[in-house]
Design a protein around this motif. Structure first.
Motif, PDB file in Angstrom:
ATOM      1  N   GLU A  62       4.247   5.885  -5.283  1.00 31.22           N
ATOM      2  CA  GLU A  62       4.207   5.981  -6.740  1.00 31.22           C
ATOM      3  C   GLU A  62       3.218   7.063  -7.197  1.00 31.22           C
ATOM      4  O   GLU A  62       3.517   7.844  -8.101  1.00 31.22           O
ATOM      5  CB  GLU A  62       3.805   4.616  -7.327  1.00 31.22           C
ATOM      6  CG  GLU A  62       4.276   4.446  -8.743  1.00 31.22           C
ATOM      7  CD  GLU A  62       4.147   3.000  -9.198  1.00 31.22           C
ATOM      8  OE1 GLU A  62       3.463   2.805 -10.210  1.00 31.22           O
ATOM      9  OE2 GLU A  62       4.715   2.105  -8.536  1.00 31.22           O
ATOM     10  N   ILE A  63       2.066   7.132  -6.570  1.00 33.78           N
ATOM     11  CA  ILE A  63       1.074   8.171  -6.899  1.00 33.78           C
ATOM     12  C   ILE A  63       1.650   9.554  -6.615  1.00 33.78           C
ATOM     13  O   ILE A  63       1.502  10.476  -7.423  1.00 33.78           O
ATOM     14  CB  ILE A  63      -0.243   7.940  -6.119  1.00 33.78           C
ATOM     15  CG1 ILE A  63      -0.965   6.705  -6.664  1.00 33.78           C
ATOM     16  CG2 ILE A  63      -1.162   9.160  -6.200  1.00 33.78           C
ATOM     17  CD1 ILE A  63      -2.141   6.250  -5.839  1.00 33.78           C
ATOM     18  N   LEU A  64       2.322   9.708  -5.489  1.00 29.88           N
ATOM     19  CA  LEU A  64       2.942  10.984  -5.139  1.00 29.88           C
ATOM     20  C   LEU A  64       4.016  11.384  -6.146  1.00 29.88           C
ATOM     21  O   LEU A  64       4.149  12.570  -6.493  1.00 29.88           O
ATOM     22  CB  LEU A  64       3.517  10.940  -3.723  1.00 29.88           C
ATOM     23  CG  LEU A  64       2.484  10.910  -2.577  1.00 29.88           C
ATOM     24  CD1 LEU A  64       3.176  10.716  -1.236  1.00 29.88           C
ATOM     25  CD2 LEU A  64       1.664  12.186  -2.573  1.00 29.88           C
ATOM     26  N   GLU A  65       4.773  10.412  -6.627  1.00 31.60           N
ATOM     27  CA  GLU A  65       5.787  10.691  -7.641  1.00 31.60           C
ATOM     28  C   GLU A  65       5.144  11.187  -8.941  1.00 31.60           C
ATOM     29  O   GLU A  65       5.631  12.126  -9.562  1.00 31.60           O
ATOM     30  CB  GLU A  65       6.642   9.443  -7.913  1.00 31.60           C
ATOM     31  CG  GLU A  65       7.637   9.120  -6.816  1.00 31.60           C
ATOM     32  CD  GLU A  65       8.666  10.219  -6.612  1.00 31.60           C
ATOM     33  OE1 GLU A  65       9.206  10.751  -7.608  1.00 31.60           O
ATOM     34  OE2 GLU A  65       8.925  10.558  -5.451  1.00 31.60           O
ATOM     35  N   TYR A  66       4.045  10.551  -9.348  1.00 35.59           N
ATOM     36  CA  TYR A  66       3.326  10.989 -10.550  1.00 35.59           C
ATOM     37  C   TYR A  66       2.753  12.394 -10.375  1.00 35.59           C
ATOM     38  O   TYR A  66       2.805  13.219 -11.281  1.00 35.59           O
ATOM     39  CB  TYR A  66       2.201  10.011 -10.909  1.00 35.59           C
ATOM     40  CG  TYR A  66       2.688   8.770 -11.614  1.00 35.59           C
ATOM     41  CD1 TYR A  66       3.359   8.860 -12.841  1.00 35.59           C
ATOM     42  CD2 TYR A  66       2.481   7.507 -11.068  1.00 35.59           C
ATOM     43  CE1 TYR A  66       3.818   7.715 -13.486  1.00 35.59           C
ATOM     44  CE2 TYR A  66       2.936   6.362 -11.712  1.00 35.59           C
ATOM     45  CZ  TYR A  66       3.601   6.471 -12.910  1.00 35.59           C
ATOM     46  OH  TYR A  66       4.055   5.351 -13.551  1.00 35.59           O
ATOM     47  N   LEU A  67       2.218  12.664  -9.191  1.00 37.87           N
ATOM     48  CA  LEU A  67       1.675  13.996  -8.911  1.00 37.87           C
ATOM     49  C   LEU A  67       2.773  15.052  -8.927  1.00 37.87           C
ATOM     50  O   LEU A  67       2.572  16.163  -9.434  1.00 37.87           O
ATOM     51  CB  LEU A  67       0.937  14.007  -7.567  1.00 37.87           C
ATOM     52  CG  LEU A  67      -0.405  13.271  -7.536  1.00 37.87           C
ATOM     53  CD1 LEU A  67      -0.949  13.217  -6.120  1.00 37.87           C
ATOM     54  CD2 LEU A  67      -1.401  13.919  -8.487  1.00 37.87           C
ATOM     55  N   ILE A  97       2.346   1.980  -3.454  1.00 38.17           N
ATOM     56  CA  ILE A  97       1.366   2.588  -4.365  1.00 38.17           C
ATOM     57  C   ILE A  97       1.218   4.075  -4.065  1.00 38.17           C
ATOM     58  O   ILE A  97       1.200   4.904  -4.972  1.00 38.17           O
ATOM     59  CB  ILE A  97       0.002   1.855  -4.265  1.00 38.17           C
ATOM     60  CG1 ILE A  97       0.136   0.441  -4.814  1.00 38.17           C
ATOM     61  CG2 ILE A  97      -1.077   2.630  -5.006  1.00 38.17           C
ATOM     62  CD1 ILE A  97      -1.072  -0.430  -4.597  1.00 38.17           C
ATOM     63  N   ILE A  98       1.164   4.429  -2.774  1.00 37.24           N
ATOM     64  CA  ILE A  98       1.035   5.838  -2.382  1.00 37.24           C
ATOM     65  C   ILE A  98       2.261   6.630  -2.826  1.00 37.24           C
ATOM     66  O   ILE A  98       2.144   7.736  -3.371  1.00 37.24           O
ATOM     67  CB  ILE A  98       0.817   5.964  -0.852  1.00 37.24           C
ATOM     68  CG1 ILE A  98      -0.565   5.426  -0.487  1.00 37.24           C
ATOM     69  CG2 ILE A  98       0.956   7.415  -0.397  1.00 37.24           C
ATOM     70  CD1 ILE A  98      -0.814   5.294   1.002  1.00 37.24           C
ATOM     71  N   LYS A 149       0.834  -1.207   0.000  1.00 33.67           N
ATOM     72  CA  LYS A 149       0.000   0.000   0.000  1.00 33.67           C
ATOM     73  C   LYS A 149       0.870   1.259   0.000  1.00 33.67           C
ATOM     74  O   LYS A 149       0.592   2.225  -0.711  1.00 33.67           O
ATOM     75  CB  LYS A 149      -0.916  -0.026   1.219  1.00 33.67           C
ATOM     76  CG  LYS A 149      -1.995   1.018   1.187  1.00 33.67           C
ATOM     77  CD  LYS A 149      -2.924   0.838   2.365  1.00 33.67           C
ATOM     78  CE  LYS A 149      -4.001   1.902   2.344  1.00 33.67           C
ATOM     79  NZ  LYS A 149      -4.904   1.785   3.484  1.00 33.67           N
TER      80      LYS A 149
END
Length: 197
Positions: free
Chosen positions: A8-13, A5-6, A2
């Motif tokens: 990775e999402i923060l990196e994309y943002l 994933i968080i 989990k």
């Protein structure tokens, strides 16, 4: 898992934010694109031509005689960069909604601050000399402005090349330097006309 994933999402943002900041800076300070919507600059520019509008040089030098510029007709765009960013995003939203607040026009610089402009017998005179205008086939006739007129500081006299149909400084008056967003330097569409202007 989990946490991965968080992260990775923060990196994309973060990447999205960086792209957004760079795009904003490029569009407000360096260049943008503009599509010609009218026939007032024919035959130099045709309707639906897509232009690269260069903004960076406007920071260092004012437009000169003969430059083709894009300006906001009814609203002053301030030197405040936060306002420029706001205008950029309002314009981007307007492209999707179809409700634009600002009318942008493309015209040629005929008179600069300090110049005396006169229109006589269908010809334009700058500082007493008739200017040679190979880019227009029509004669030029005055409208609401009384001539001769001397341009005050930071004001420009702009005309379209297609004088019979152009709505320009003859109709709405002088244009402030603060209204001018940039210079049209390059055409990128249609493909058979790609090149400098």
């Amino acid at each position: 898992m989990k946490n991965k994933i968080i992260i990775e999402i923060l990196e994309y943002l973060k990447l999205l934010l960086i792209v957004l900041v760079i795009t904003t800076l490029l569009n407000t300070l360096v260049f943008t694109f503009s599509t010609v919507k009218q026939s007032s600059m024919e035959t130099t520019l045709m309707e639906n031509d897509v232009l690269v509008i260069e903004k960076l040089s406007m920071i260092f030098e004012a437009p000169k005689h003969g430059d083709i510029v894009v300006f906001v007709e009814d609203e002053y765009v301030t030197d405040d960069y936060l306002m420029k960013i706001r205008v950029l995003y309002e314009d981007m939203i307007a492209k999707f909604t179809g409700h634009s607040k600002r009318m942008r026009l493309v015209k040629r610089v005929i008179g600069m601050p300090g110049d005396s402009i006169d229109i006589k017998d269908g010809y334009v005179y700058v500082n007493g000399d008739q200017i040679e205008e190979t880019y227009t086939k029509d004669l030029t006739f005055p409208s609401i402005i009384q001539y001769p007129i001397t341009l005050p500081e930071d004001n420009y006299f702009l005309l379209g090349d297609n004088r019979d149909v152009s709505r320009d400084s003859r109709h709405f008056g002088l244009v402030s330097l603060r209204q001018i967003e940039g210079k049209a330097l390059f055409r990128i569409a249609p493909l058979n006309k790609i090149g400098s202007i």
